[in-house]
Write an enzyme that holds these catalytic residues in place. Structure first.
Site, PDB file in Angstrom:
ATOM      1  N   HIS A 140      44.781  49.625  32.923  1.00 53.21           N
ATOM      2  CA  HIS A 140      45.330  49.813  33.537  1.00 53.21           C
ATOM      3  C   HIS A 140      46.617  50.684  33.378  1.00 53.21           C
ATOM      4  O   HIS A 140      46.715  52.126  33.904  1.00 53.21           O
ATOM      5  CB  HIS A 140      46.535  48.672  33.764  1.00 53.21           C
ATOM      6  CG  HIS A 140      45.737  47.032  34.483  1.00 53.21           C
ATOM      7  ND1 HIS A 140      45.833  46.645  34.396  1.00 53.21           N
ATOM      8  CD2 HIS A 140      45.022  47.246  35.699  1.00 53.21           C
ATOM      9  CE1 HIS A 140      44.938  45.462  35.168  1.00 53.21           C
ATOM     10  NE2 HIS A 140      44.578  46.250  36.097  1.00 53.21           N
ATOM     11  N   LYS A 184      44.915  35.442  45.173  1.00 50.14           N
ATOM     12  CA  LYS A 184      44.448  34.529  44.028  1.00 50.14           C
ATOM     13  C   LYS A 184      46.050  33.893  43.476  1.00 50.14           C
ATOM     14  O   LYS A 184      46.539  33.146  43.812  1.00 50.14           O
ATOM     15  CB  LYS A 184      44.449  36.125  42.138  1.00 50.14           C
ATOM     16  CG  LYS A 184      43.353  37.156  43.478  1.00 50.14           C
ATOM     17  CD  LYS A 184      43.805  38.451  42.545  1.00 50.14           C
ATOM     18  CE  LYS A 184      42.360  39.524  42.365  1.00 50.14           C
ATOM     19  NZ  LYS A 184      43.538  40.759  41.665  1.00 50.14           N
ATOM     20  N   ARG A 197      35.984  50.609  38.447  1.00 50.34           N
ATOM     21  CA  ARG A 197      35.141  50.015  36.865  1.00 50.34           C
ATOM     22  C   ARG A 197      33.655  50.372  37.238  1.00 50.34           C
ATOM     23  O   ARG A 197      32.710  51.148  36.353  1.00 50.34           O
ATOM     24  CB  ARG A 197      35.432  49.327  36.298  1.00 50.34           C
ATOM     25  CG  ARG A 197      36.927  48.926  36.072  1.00 50.34           C
ATOM     26  CD  ARG A 197      37.380  47.211  35.617  1.00 50.34           C
ATOM     27  NE  ARG A 197      36.543  46.785  37.533  1.00 50.34           N
ATOM     28  CZ  ARG A 197      37.585  45.925  37.198  1.00 50.34           C
ATOM     29  NH1 ARG A 197      37.381  45.188  36.075  1.00 50.34           N
ATOM     30  NH2 ARG A 197      36.861  45.078  38.395  1.00 50.34           N
ATOM     31  N   SER A 253      41.479  41.431  34.153  1.00 49.74           N
ATOM     32  CA  SER A 253      42.521  40.427  34.161  1.00 49.74           C
ATOM     33  C   SER A 253      41.892  39.745  33.784  1.00 49.74           C
ATOM     34  O   SER A 253      42.283  38.842  33.076  1.00 49.74           O
ATOM     35  CB  SER A 253      43.670  40.698  34.519  1.00 49.74           C
ATOM     36  OG  SER A 253      44.155  41.998  35.550  1.00 49.74           O
TER      37      SER A 253
END
Length: 180
Positions: A17, A41, A90, A128
């Site tokens: 990040h 989440k 990614r 994460s």
């Protein structure tokens, strides 16, 4: 001044990040790291904790602001006067979801662009979720997250605190203590 919004849960903020934020500053004059509250989440850290960790990690660079937000990202971007929403990619698997989100945001706010930056090669495998899974088992995550974040993660897991969505294969240090 060109302002971009970099939204996310940042549970926790990773070095991937941070790399994206720094690279974004080559394109934008200022970046608002917008820490989301309303997420499907179950974050390990509260929104306040995530904001505090991110602020400490970015330091006192006046071009980077860290703010909590709720509601639709694109509406927050409009209220902040952002010309773009910055997103990292990614892998190809990220693209489909991000593309759909960008198109919906474009429909809602035509003047706000979505800008995708590919992650640096060294952070390609980092998320994460993966960092939390490794840390929950006592793995060495030095260099994957800012040091202040690493210390907070280890503190949480050493106390046995986990959230329902924390990815673990078995109990972390000393068992589970589920928090709300």
């Amino acid at each position: 001044m060109k302002l971009a919004l970099y939204p996310g849960t940042f549970d926790p903020l990773t070095n991937g990040h941070l790399a994206l934020i720094r690279r974004g500053l080559a394109v934008f004059d200022q970046i608002v790291v917008a820490v989301a509250d309303n997420t499907p989440k179950f974050p390990l850290f509260s929104q306040e904790e995530r904001v505090a960790m991110a602020r400490e990690a970015v330091g006192d660079d006046e071009r980077i602001l860290v703010e909590p937000f709720t509601g639709l990202t694109v509406e927050y971007a409009a209220r902040r006067g952002a010309c773009a929403i910055l997103r990292g990619l990614r892998a190809v698997s990220d693209f489909e979801y991000e593309f759909q989100l960008a198109l919906m945001n474009r429909r809602l706010q035509r003047d706000i662009q979505t800008v995708f930056l590919m992650t640096d090669y060294q952070w390609l495998f980092i998320s994460s979720t993966i960092v939390k899974a490794a840390a929950s088992h006592g793995a060495d995550i030095v260099g994957l997250v800012p040091e202040n974040v690493r210390l907070r993660l280890m503190e949480k897991y050493q106390r046995g605190e986990v959230r329902q969505a924390t990815p673990c294969l078995s109990a972390p240090y000393g068992g589970f203590r589920v928090t709300k």
